[in-house]
Scaffold this motif. Structure first.
Motif, PDB file in Angstrom:
ATOM      1  N   ARG A   1      41.063 -49.667   3.539  1.00 22.01           N
ATOM      2  CA  ARG A   1      39.888 -49.121   4.200  1.00 22.01           C
ATOM      3  C   ARG A   1      40.201 -47.689   4.635  1.00 22.01           C
ATOM      4  O   ARG A   1      41.295 -47.425   5.127  1.00 22.01           O
ATOM      5  CB  ARG A   1      39.576 -49.978   5.435  1.00 22.01           C
ATOM      6  CG  ARG A   1      38.110 -50.265   5.634  1.00 22.01           C
ATOM      7  CD  ARG A   1      37.940 -51.309   6.715  1.00 22.01           C
ATOM      8  NE  ARG A   1      37.632 -52.618   6.124  1.00 22.01           N
ATOM      9  CZ  ARG A   1      36.388 -53.027   5.870  1.00 22.01           C
ATOM     10  NH1 ARG A   1      35.348 -52.260   6.148  1.00 22.01           N
ATOM     11  NH2 ARG A   1      36.176 -54.217   5.360  1.00 22.01           N
ATOM     12  N   ASP A   2      39.271 -46.793   4.435  1.00 24.23           N
ATOM     13  CA  ASP A   2      39.454 -45.394   4.856  1.00 24.23           C
ATOM     14  C   ASP A   2      40.697 -44.749   4.251  1.00 24.23           C
ATOM     15  O   ASP A   2      41.400 -43.979   4.897  1.00 24.23           O
ATOM     16  CB  ASP A   2      39.568 -45.292   6.389  1.00 24.23           C
ATOM     17  CG  ASP A   2      38.290 -45.736   7.070  1.00 24.23           C
ATOM     18  OD1 ASP A   2      37.204 -45.539   6.494  1.00 24.23           O
ATOM     19  OD2 ASP A   2      38.387 -46.272   8.187  1.00 24.23           O
TER      20      ASP A   2
ATOM     21  N   ALA B   1      44.811 -40.173   4.372  1.00 21.73           N
ATOM     22  CA  ALA B   1      45.507 -39.061   3.714  1.00 21.73           C
ATOM     23  C   ALA B   1      45.155 -37.738   4.397  1.00 21.73           C
ATOM     24  O   ALA B   1      45.619 -36.682   3.975  1.00 21.73           O
ATOM     25  CB  ALA B   1      45.136 -39.017   2.241  1.00 21.73           C
ATOM     26  N   GLY B   2      44.318 -37.800   5.411  1.00 19.07           N
ATOM     27  CA  GLY B   2      43.941 -36.579   6.117  1.00 19.07           C
ATOM     28  C   GLY B   2      42.688 -35.940   5.550  1.00 19.07           C
ATOM     29  O   GLY B   2      42.311 -34.832   5.930  1.00 19.07           O
ATOM     30  N   ILE B   3      42.042 -36.639   4.605  1.00 20.10           N
ATOM     31  CA  ILE B   3      40.840 -36.084   3.978  1.00 20.10           C
ATOM     32  C   ILE B   3      39.619 -36.594   4.732  1.00 20.10           C
ATOM     33  O   ILE B   3      39.284 -37.782   4.662  1.00 20.10           O
ATOM     34  CB  ILE B   3      40.799 -36.484   2.478  1.00 20.10           C
ATOM     35  CG1 ILE B   3      41.972 -35.828   1.748  1.00 20.10           C
ATOM     36  CG2 ILE B   3      39.471 -36.092   1.849  1.00 20.10           C
ATOM     37  CD1 ILE B   3      42.187 -36.311   0.332  1.00 20.10           C
ATOM     38  N   MET B   4      38.989 -35.713   5.471  1.00 22.79           N
ATOM     39  CA  MET B   4      37.840 -36.108   6.288  1.00 22.79           C
ATOM     40  C   MET B   4      36.577 -35.608   5.625  1.00 22.79           C
ATOM     41  O   MET B   4      36.310 -34.408   5.615  1.00 22.79           O
ATOM     42  CB  MET B   4      37.974 -35.516   7.687  1.00 22.79           C
ATOM     43  CG  MET B   4      39.129 -36.120   8.459  1.00 22.79           C
ATOM     44  SD  MET B   4      39.213 -35.474  10.139  1.00 22.79           S
ATOM     45  CE  MET B   4      39.825 -33.828   9.839  1.00 22.79           C
ATOM     46  N   ILE B   5      35.831 -36.522   5.041  1.00 22.71           N
ATOM     47  CA  ILE B   5      34.643 -36.128   4.296  1.00 22.71           C
ATOM     48  C   ILE B   5      33.423 -36.237   5.201  1.00 22.71           C
ATOM     49  O   ILE B   5      33.135 -37.306   5.742  1.00 22.71           O
ATOM     50  CB  ILE B   5      34.451 -37.019   3.053  1.00 22.71           C
ATOM     51  CG1 ILE B   5      35.725 -37.028   2.204  1.00 22.71           C
ATOM     52  CG2 ILE B   5      33.262 -36.544   2.228  1.00 22.71           C
ATOM     53  CD1 ILE B   5      35.672 -37.971   1.017  1.00 22.71           C
ATOM     54  N   GLY B   6      32.739 -35.132   5.369  1.00 22.16           N
ATOM     55  CA  GLY B   6      31.474 -35.158   6.101  1.00 22.16           C
ATOM     56  C   GLY B   6      31.603 -35.574   7.558  1.00 22.16           C
ATOM     57  O   GLY B   6      30.804 -36.359   8.053  1.00 22.16           O
ATOM     58  N   VAL B   7      32.603 -35.040   8.237  1.00 17.91           N
ATOM     59  CA  VAL B   7      32.754 -35.354   9.664  1.00 17.91           C
ATOM     60  C   VAL B   7      32.244 -34.164  10.465  1.00 17.91           C
ATOM     61  O   VAL B   7      32.641 -33.022  10.229  1.00 17.91           O
ATOM     62  CB  VAL B   7      34.238 -35.651   9.994  1.00 17.91           C
ATOM     63  CG1 VAL B   7      34.409 -35.940  11.483  1.00 17.91           C
ATOM     64  CG2 VAL B   7      34.739 -36.810   9.150  1.00 17.91           C
TER      65      VAL B   7
END
Lengths: 514, 514
Positions: free
Chosen positions: A501-502, A507-513
């Motif tokens: 999950r997530d 991995a530190g990849i924050m999509i659309g935050v």
């Protein structure tokens, strides 16, 4: 595995004059599948499907000696996970792409190179079965064997002894079908079928009690239709099955069917004299296989292998033998695409199904998953496109498959292709067989539909009958859905499902935050 | 190639407030394609199609970092036949299967290993573009460069300078979209876009007058949406295009569309405040690309490369930016699958089409055949599934393609997949786009149909309109036929057609001779 053995030429599949008691005995010990189909009606692609567990569309080896992709895994790769020694005795027709071997700088004589070149098999005795003079391997083991047994009046005893005849001291070619009623110039005990059986027994003795899987791949009853005494005159024209063909097939032929009726070997096989000469020899070759198979089974029994050995008897495709005015295979009728398939499962769980028949629509790609499941309950490798038969073998339940797929690619039948005046790309077809219907898509041509209940001999194309519109639609949808679901993705379902999950956020990849 | 640049965010494609004069100048020198589509709306699979010239169905690399099969050839392999040095500056997202490299005993640091690992490119400056702390490569070249330029207050200046902002001495993450209106902590001349342009020029100088092909693969305007001054406040919310969405899309959503509307990034992008903050930064990133692209074009012009260099400007997919209540890409609407494609052909034969627009249905797999045809009139390698555009570039004639194919595989969008409660195998779709219609098959769900003439914004699904039954049937047939014709056969048409007449007889194989 036999080569070119059609389903209906065994007594356990209803042949009335050809008695095959040893194969029948296996049927009594196991399950006999009445609706088993190959993936493509030619040695090479059919075998590539058996060995890779994948449809021709997926493995791409569409003709004899079309190389397999270097990363395509075969039975040997899969079974090595269970420490199974997987060996070949006989024919495969498989090659790995030599250009790729060179590009990838793989030493072809080192262990890896041999593994790839032999497509995952240990080549215990590889023999691709056809050795006329222009292409004979000077180191052919079977030729050395024949020489050692005294057949040394030529450099190629395969051609001049095992597949030749002799009349009044004159040697003639066994390739010529007018000679089929004569005995081969080798004794039965030195025939290809005897030799491969000997090698199989030798391998099993060598493997001992360690896990092994042997692909005993008989070269016969494939042509040249020439067999040793006493099999050469065991049958006569009175013993052969009536030919299946109609005059309507001639006058109202589908263009592709017509193209193949017009090639030389079909014309020859449409002559009753030819059938009357060739088919008794074909039957003799099968009878010979049955006898040697019986010898192998006695060996297995006497050495207590039957307690833990799964045994499959099958074939890579059939032989028209003049049915539908055709010779060879290539097309979509049952004499070409339906195969014998008998499986003996040694486990107690299978005791309830012994001697039974099963009507499931089985495909040749189901065997590899069956072998894997025999060793492990783990999830099936993603790239395998068949279904294990183990559950069916143990419960008698039918598979849920609605239609079996057979693919056609006749682009290398250059005589037919040139006559039809089409490009290789068009020489393709998809056969969808259900219990009641067979639907054949042929690129660039009208389709063909047979009602297998009313017309089990497949003589009447009913594709244009308006009553069959829904059936046609259903079969087309079956092929369409099958195509969409090919296992072409380079990552397994399991790998995808095991993504945490997530996983991106981790991995530190924050999509659309925000 | 840009990353995540949708077609309509360039002035040559009609954007009214975002002026991209340098890209527009290329359009005036070449042909602008109005109907160019990618093969799959995600970086990895889309790029694998660009590089291999094959559909996702054929190359199997269906998600970022799904490895490419070891024998799958790419642009670097094909162009090496013409002694072209093929290099990468920027992003690819491509890997070769590490398990296969190990199995095939290929030394991964030797020339062959590097060639395979870099999927056929010379990795002049490879940078896959996303380097948050948990996955940053300690040897990342761009980080070393930033350090050398004085951005050395962290171990990972990509994250803490190029993609970060600073407010009153406090560094904050550029990943957070609320920061998008602030300038990046690097000067424009040290931005990723500037750096990659520098590297491109450096490579071209290095290649000199020998034949070369450079894949300059800009990392932007892909998120993090953060851009250096002065681009960060060049645009405001008044400059952004009106959002394309309807309330009916919310209330009557297709389940897959709804699944994606419900994921976090879509919810965030459906907030006008977010769009008003992010899109001006997205525009700034594009403006920055345009400026540096202009710098590159001036370099090419001044050094006389324009006389013999084919130049393509394109993108790997788009960005919903809140349209259709969605963020990111993944699905089938034009903001996701339609790309800018401008091609400058230096040859005189193309003089008649300069500055023209072309309405052909173009696919990203058409580029590699175009490059090959630029070098050679020889027959196109069989495995390539696209069509050369060279003839179109030189005559203005449209391609004959009736429908463009885009494939969906959202199995790794685990948030959406879990919400939809489906298996990875079901997360697939096929988009068939014609000039008038877009038809979307989604496995396990009803299909979607848009009338692109009456409803160019793709707001109304008309798949259930009985008037469209024939259209639906036509589109389904288009997908079905496309699937049947995939280039999966391991032998080319040419090889098959060059089989000599009677090739079997020549080998001594006499089939069916009486």
């Amino acid at each position: 595995m036999c080569d070119q053995l059609r389903q209906d030429y065994l007594s356990c599949y209803g042949h009335e004059t050809l008695k095959t008691p040893n194969i029948d005995a296996l049927a009594n010990m196991g399950v006999t599948f009445d609706n088993a189909f190959i993936q493509s009606p030619l040695c090479g692609p059919s075998r590539a499907s058996f060995y890779t567990g994948r449809y021709m569309f997926s493995h791409g080896s569409n003709w004899n000696n079309f190389p397999l992709r270097v990363d395509e895994k075969t039975i040997g790769d899969y079974l090595s996970n269970f420490n199974v020694r997987t060996a070949l005795v006989g024919k495969t027709h498989m090659l790995v792409d030599p250009k790729e071997i060179q590009r990838l700088k793989i030493f072809s004589d080192a262990e890896l190179g041999i593994h790839l070149r032999e497509c995952g098999f240990e080549p215990y005795t590889r023999d691709d079965g056809l050795h006329p003079d222009p292409i004979v391997d000077p180191d052919l083991e079977y030729n050395k064997y024949l020489s050692s047994k005294g057949y040394n009046d030529s450099h190629n005893p395969w051609n001049y002894a095992a597949n030749a005849i002799e009349v009044e001291g004159k040697i003639s070619s066994g390739w010529l079908m007018r000679h089929c009623s004569k005995p081969a110039r080798v004794a039965d005990e030195h025939s290809e079928t005897a030799y491969m059986t000997d090698k199989a027994i030798e391998f099993i003795n060598d493997a001992g009690k360690n896990s092994w899987c042997l692909h005993l791949s008989y070269i016969k009853p494939h042509w040249p239709y020439i067999v040793s005494s006493p099999y050469h005159d065991m049958y006569s024209k009175e013993d052969i099955k009536p030919v299946v063909r109609s005059s309507a097939e001639l006058t109202d032929a589908h263009p592709v069917h017509k193209g193949f009726m017009d090639v030389s070997y079909s014309k020859v096989f449409s002559d009753d004299k030819v059938r009357d000469t060739v088919i008794p020899a074909y039957m003799g070759l099968i009878k010979q296989v049955d006898d040697h198979f019986g010898r192998l089974m006695r060996f297995l029994s006497e050495n207590e292998y039957l307690e833990n050995t799964l045994i499959v008897f099958t074939s890579d495709h059939g032989d028209y033998l003049g049915d539908h005015w055709l010779g060879e295979k290539d097309l979509y009728h049952n004499p070409s695409i339906k195969i014998p398939l008998i499986i003996y499962d040694p486990c107690r769980e299978a005791d309830g199904t012994r001697g039974s028949r099963n009507a499931s629509l089985v495909e040749s790609i189901d065997l590899l998953p069956t072998f894997i499941r025999f060793h492990s309950q783990e999830s099936m490798p993603y790239r395998l496109e068949g279904t294990s038969l183990l559950d069916t073998l143990r419960t008698g339940k039918e598979l849920s498959r609605k239609g079996a797929i057979t693919e056609l690619d006749y682009s290398c039948r250059e005589e037919a292709r040139r006559a039809l005046e089409i490009e290789p790309e068009q020489c393709r077809g998809f056969v969808y067989t259900t219990k009641c219907w067979k639907y054949v898509m042929l690129e660039g041509y009208d389709a063909v539909l047979f009602n297998l209940i009313d017309d089990p001999d497949e003589l009447i194309n009913v594709v244009d009958d308006p009553n069959n519109r829904d059936i046609v639609q259903e079969c087309r949808e079956g092929i369409f859905e099958w195509l969409r679901k090919r296992r072409t993705r380079n990552q397994s379902e399991e790998e995808i499902k095991s993504l945490p999950r997530d996983f991106e956020k981790r991995a530190g990849i924050m999509i659309g935050v925000w």
